[in-house]
Design a protein around this motif. Structure first.
Motif, PDB file in Angstrom:
ATOM      1  N   GLN A 296     138.178  89.325  46.000  1.00  0.00           N
ATOM      2  CA  GLN A 296     137.739  87.985  45.605  1.00  0.00           C
ATOM      3  C   GLN A 296     137.258  87.190  46.815  1.00  0.00           C
ATOM      4  O   GLN A 296     136.266  86.459  46.742  1.00  0.00           O
ATOM      5  CB  GLN A 296     138.885  87.261  44.906  1.00  0.00           C
ATOM      6  N   VAL A 297     137.964  87.341  47.933  1.00  0.00           N
ATOM      7  CA  VAL A 297     137.579  86.653  49.165  1.00  0.00           C
ATOM      8  C   VAL A 297     136.199  87.111  49.626  1.00  0.00           C
ATOM      9  O   VAL A 297     135.332  86.294  49.979  1.00  0.00           O
ATOM     10  CB  VAL A 297     138.625  86.905  50.272  1.00  0.00           C
ATOM     11  N   CYS A 298     135.982  88.425  49.613  1.00  0.00           N
ATOM     12  CA  CYS A 298     134.685  88.964  50.046  1.00  0.00           C
ATOM     13  C   CYS A 298     133.560  88.486  49.127  1.00  0.00           C
ATOM     14  O   CYS A 298     132.444  88.226  49.586  1.00  0.00           O
ATOM     15  CB  CYS A 298     134.733  90.484  50.080  1.00  0.00           C
ATOM     16  N   SER A 299     133.857  88.362  47.846  1.00  0.00           N
ATOM     17  CA  SER A 299     132.854  87.871  46.903  1.00  0.00           C
ATOM     18  C   SER A 299     132.486  86.414  47.194  1.00  0.00           C
ATOM     19  O   SER A 299     131.303  86.043  47.195  1.00  0.00           O
ATOM     20  CB  SER A 299     133.391  87.999  45.469  1.00  0.00           C
ATOM     21  N   LEU A 300     133.481  85.586  47.471  1.00  0.00           N
ATOM     22  CA  LEU A 300     133.219  84.184  47.806  1.00  0.00           C
ATOM     23  C   LEU A 300     132.456  84.067  49.132  1.00  0.00           C
ATOM     24  O   LEU A 300     131.571  83.217  49.282  1.00  0.00           O
ATOM     25  CB  LEU A 300     134.535  83.417  47.902  1.00  0.00           C
ATOM     26  N   ALA A 301     132.815  84.922  50.096  1.00  0.00           N
ATOM     27  CA  ALA A 301     132.135  84.896  51.393  1.00  0.00           C
ATOM     28  C   ALA A 301     130.664  85.250  51.235  1.00  0.00           C
ATOM     29  O   ALA A 301     129.783  84.618  51.834  1.00  0.00           O
ATOM     30  CB  ALA A 301     132.815  85.867  52.359  1.00  0.00           C
ATOM     31  N   ARG A 302     130.392  86.249  50.411  1.00  0.00           N
ATOM     32  CA  ARG A 302     129.009  86.638  50.159  1.00  0.00           C
ATOM     33  C   ARG A 302     128.251  85.506  49.468  1.00  0.00           C
ATOM     34  O   ARG A 302     127.117  85.177  49.795  1.00  0.00           O
ATOM     35  CB  ARG A 302     128.992  87.893  49.281  1.00  0.00           C
ATOM     36  N   GLU A 303     128.921  84.863  48.531  1.00  0.00           N
ATOM     37  CA  GLU A 303     128.312  83.747  47.798  1.00  0.00           C
ATOM     38  C   GLU A 303     127.997  82.582  48.726  1.00  0.00           C
ATOM     39  O   GLU A 303     126.946  81.938  48.615  1.00  0.00           O
ATOM     40  CB  GLU A 303     129.270  83.307  46.696  1.00  0.00           C
ATOM     41  N   LEU A 304     128.895  82.304  49.662  1.00  0.00           N
ATOM     42  CA  LEU A 304     128.694  81.195  50.597  1.00  0.00           C
ATOM     43  C   LEU A 304     127.470  81.420  51.478  1.00  0.00           C
ATOM     44  O   LEU A 304     126.797  80.464  51.881  1.00  0.00           O
ATOM     45  CB  LEU A 304     129.943  81.028  51.466  1.00  0.00           C
ATOM     46  N   CYS A 305     127.169  82.675  51.746  1.00  0.00           N
ATOM     47  CA  CYS A 305     126.023  82.995  52.602  1.00  0.00           C
ATOM     48  C   CYS A 305     124.706  83.062  51.827  1.00  0.00           C
ATOM     49  O   CYS A 305     123.657  83.365  52.417  1.00  0.00           O
ATOM     50  CB  CYS A 305     126.255  84.320  53.321  1.00  0.00           C
ATOM     51  N   GLY A 306     124.759  82.787  50.536  1.00  0.00           N
ATOM     52  CA  GLY A 306     123.538  82.759  49.739  1.00  0.00           C
ATOM     53  C   GLY A 306     122.800  84.092  49.753  1.00  0.00           C
ATOM     54  O   GLY A 306     123.403  85.162  49.845  1.00  0.00           O
ATOM     55  N   GLY A 307     121.472  84.020  49.678  1.00  0.00           N
ATOM     56  CA  GLY A 307     120.664  85.238  49.671  1.00  0.00           C
ATOM     57  C   GLY A 307     120.850  86.078  50.919  1.00  0.00           C
ATOM     58  O   GLY A 307     120.827  87.311  50.873  1.00  0.00           O
ATOM     59  N   ASN A 308     121.046  85.422  52.052  1.00  0.00           N
ATOM     60  CA  ASN A 308     121.240  86.162  53.301  1.00  0.00           C
ATOM     61  C   ASN A 308     122.551  86.937  53.319  1.00  0.00           C
ATOM     62  O   ASN A 308     122.766  87.790  54.183  1.00  0.00           O
ATOM     63  CB  ASN A 308     121.204  85.199  54.496  1.00  0.00           C
ATOM     64  N   GLY A 309     123.429  86.632  52.373  1.00  0.00           N
ATOM     65  CA  GLY A 309     124.707  87.328  52.329  1.00  0.00           C
ATOM     66  C   GLY A 309     124.593  88.793  51.978  1.00  0.00           C
ATOM     67  O   GLY A 309     125.523  89.569  52.230  1.00  0.00           O
ATOM     68  N   ILE A 310     123.459  89.203  51.383  1.00  0.00           N
ATOM     69  CA  ILE A 310     123.310  90.619  51.042  1.00  0.00           C
ATOM     70  C   ILE A 310     122.751  91.434  52.202  1.00  0.00           C
ATOM     71  O   ILE A 310     122.604  92.652  52.095  1.00  0.00           O
ATOM     72  CB  ILE A 310     122.420  90.812  49.791  1.00  0.00           C
ATOM     73  N   LEU A 311     122.447  90.779  53.316  1.00  0.00           N
ATOM     74  CA  LEU A 311     121.961  91.490  54.495  1.00  0.00           C
ATOM     75  C   LEU A 311     123.145  91.967  55.340  1.00  0.00           C
ATOM     76  O   LEU A 311     124.080  91.202  55.597  1.00  0.00           O
ATOM     77  CB  LEU A 311     121.072  90.576  55.338  1.00  0.00           C
ATOM     78  N   LEU A 312     123.095  93.203  55.774  1.00  0.00           N
ATOM     79  CA  LEU A 312     124.199  93.748  56.563  1.00  0.00           C
ATOM     80  C   LEU A 312     124.391  92.995  57.873  1.00  0.00           C
ATOM     81  O   LEU A 312     125.489  92.936  58.411  1.00  0.00           O
ATOM     82  CB  LEU A 312     123.949  95.231  56.848  1.00  0.00           C
ATOM     83  N   GLU A 313     123.326  92.411  58.395  1.00  0.00           N
ATOM     84  CA  GLU A 313     123.413  91.716  59.682  1.00  0.00           C
ATOM     85  C   GLU A 313     124.365  90.523  59.634  1.00  0.00           C
ATOM     86  O   GLU A 313     124.863  90.078  60.670  1.00  0.00           O
ATOM     87  CB  GLU A 313     122.021  91.256  60.116  1.00  0.00           C
ATOM     88  N   ASN A 314     124.613  90.005  58.438  1.00  0.00           N
ATOM     89  CA  ASN A 314     125.548  88.884  58.315  1.00  0.00           C
ATOM     90  C   ASN A 314     126.975  89.324  58.030  1.00  0.00           C
ATOM     91  O   ASN A 314     127.854  88.504  57.825  1.00  0.00           O
ATOM     92  CB  ASN A 314     125.053  87.920  57.228  1.00  0.00           C
ATOM     93  N   HIS A 315     127.183  90.616  57.970  1.00  0.00           N
ATOM     94  CA  HIS A 315     128.505  91.249  57.951  1.00  0.00           C
ATOM     95  C   HIS A 315     129.250  91.121  56.625  1.00  0.00           C
ATOM     96  O   HIS A 315     130.018  92.021  56.281  1.00  0.00           O
ATOM     97  CB  HIS A 315     129.393  90.700  59.082  1.00  0.00           C
ATOM     98  N   VAL A 316     129.059  90.053  55.884  1.00  0.00           N
ATOM     99  CA  VAL A 316     129.872  89.875  54.678  1.00  0.00           C
ATOM    100  C   VAL A 316     129.581  90.946  53.629  1.00  0.00           C
ATOM    101  O   VAL A 316     130.474  91.348  52.881  1.00  0.00           O
ATOM    102  CB  VAL A 316     129.707  88.470  54.068  1.00  0.00           C
ATOM    103  N   MET A 317     128.332  91.418  53.549  1.00  0.00           N
ATOM    104  CA  MET A 317     128.010  92.432  52.555  1.00  0.00           C
ATOM    105  C   MET A 317     128.700  93.756  52.875  1.00  0.00           C
ATOM    106  O   MET A 317     129.115  94.481  51.969  1.00  0.00           O
ATOM    107  CB  MET A 317     126.492  92.630  52.465  1.00  0.00           C
ATOM    108  N   LYS A 318     128.827  94.056  54.147  1.00  0.00           N
ATOM    109  CA  LYS A 318     129.534  95.281  54.530  1.00  0.00           C
ATOM    110  C   LYS A 318     131.010  95.181  54.142  1.00  0.00           C
ATOM    111  O   LYS A 318     131.588  96.131  53.593  1.00  0.00           O
ATOM    112  CB  LYS A 318     129.406  95.539  56.032  1.00  0.00           C
TER     113      LYS A 318
END
Length: 351
Positions: A296-318
């Motif tokens: 759940q935490v990782c999902s919220l973190a990805r959401e907080l980063c918006g579209g850029n959250g799906i990029l590996l460079e922002n780490h949350v998607m990994k």
């Protein structure tokens, strides 16, 4: 220079493996937590090597087996892995179909294993199989790399817990393996002496390693929070950092509270384990709670980063993808909760 750096990195890992043998379960859990904040694959590699490999020999092996196998594994001259799960038996770990039959000088093993971390390159593969000559009891056998009839292959297209090339200090990749055993001979001295059945063998080890996986899940969540927090301070929308918006702050506070709850859960069950008071149900529920919460935490973190959250460079998607694997291995969320509920109610929901 590159070779010198590589040698230093390998030596560092050897020192690390050797040092964690001396730590208690709270200490080692904290180490896995910190590793997982950076990379879940690295943490998983060490859990497989230490908690599901070295610990098996240490707890279930005889004196001769410890002398022969442990020194090289601790120094990382040789690698070791844990072969329990099968293609048709994941959660139903006591329903294994792999068999061991006594022959002159040892045993012949037949069967298949799946999702075996480090299995593609391990020098020692600990295979759990039914000894058909001893009432089909599940016992442990050490299969050595290169044994006739042993085949290992990498499971392709795995997007969770992938060790990438840049982590070259391990000189390997963390591949999950399919393992096939066709009349593989294992000498008597490679049957684990103290693993007389499932309870004294595989289940005894899982009780220990499952706590470490809970710590790992907490670490993955913490890493996702840190990445999202950093991004929220740097990313600007409507003329100011997105960290300044109430919705973003609520997400950050919620995620940090969840990570703190996971840490406290892990610490508590670890202390109980050290005192010999932690039941399998308590450990299973801790693992289930931490993987669900970290997911759940990782999902919220990805959401907080918006579209850029799906990029590996922002780490949350990994972190997000890695948690999918952790949520399932070492017992699925559902099975672990049912193990706990069995203790609570005294009624088994599954065999």
């Amino acid at each position: 220079m590159a070779q010198t750096l590589k040698d230093l990195e390998v030596q560092y890992v050897k020192v690390f493996i050797n040092s964690i043998q001396e730590l208690n379960i709270v200490d080692t859990g904290s180490v896995f937590y910190e590793l997982a904040r950076w990379d879940a694959s690295i943490a998983t590699y060490f859990i497989v090597t230490n908690c599901l490999g070295i610990s098996v020999i240490e707890r279930c092996g005889g004196d001769d087996q410890k002398k022969r196998i442990l020194p090289d594994c601790i120094l990382m001259k040789k690698s070791i892995c844990f072969g329990l799960t099968e293609p048709n038996n994941g959660s139903d770990a006591t329903g294994l179909q792999s068999t061991a039959k006594k022959v002159e000088g040892g045993f012949v093993l037949n069967g298949q294993k799946r999702w075996i971390g480090n299995g593609t390159f391990a020098d020692y593969i600990i295979i759990w199989a039914r000894n058909v000559d001893e009432g089909n009891k599940i016992q442990g056998f050490v299969v050595e790399k290169g044994s006739s009839g042993l085949k290992t292959s990498k499971i392709e297209n795995k997007f969770s817990i992938r060790m990438v090339q840049k982590y070259n200090f391990l000189l390997l990749m963390l591949y999950s393996a399919d393992i096939e055993l066709k009349d593989v001979f294992v000498p008597y001295h490679n049957r684990l002496e103290k693993a007389l059945d499932f309870a004294s063998g595989a289940n005894n080890i899982l009780k220990h390693s499952r706590i470490q996986v809970a710590w790992l899940a907490a670490g993955v969540g913490a890493g996702a929070v840190e990445a999202a927090h950093r991004y929220s301070l740097e990313r600007k929308q409507f003329g100011k950092p997105i960290a300044s918006f109430q919705a973003s702050q609520e997400k950050l506070a919620s995620m940090i509270s969840s990570v703190n709850a996971m840490i406290l859960t892990c610490h508590r069950v670890s202390l109980l384990y050290q005192r010999g008071k932690a039941s399998m149900g308590q450990i299973a529920m801790a693992k289930a709670y931490c993987t669900k919460t970290s997911r759940q935490v990782c999902s919220l973190a990805r959401e907080l980063c918006g579209g850029n959250g799906i990029l590996l460079e922002n780490h949350v998607m990994k972190q997000f993808m890695d948690m999918e694997g952790i949520h399932t291995y070492e017992g699925t969320y559902d099975i672990n909760n049912l193990v706990g509920a069995r203790e609570i109610t005294g009624i088994a929901a599954f065999r």
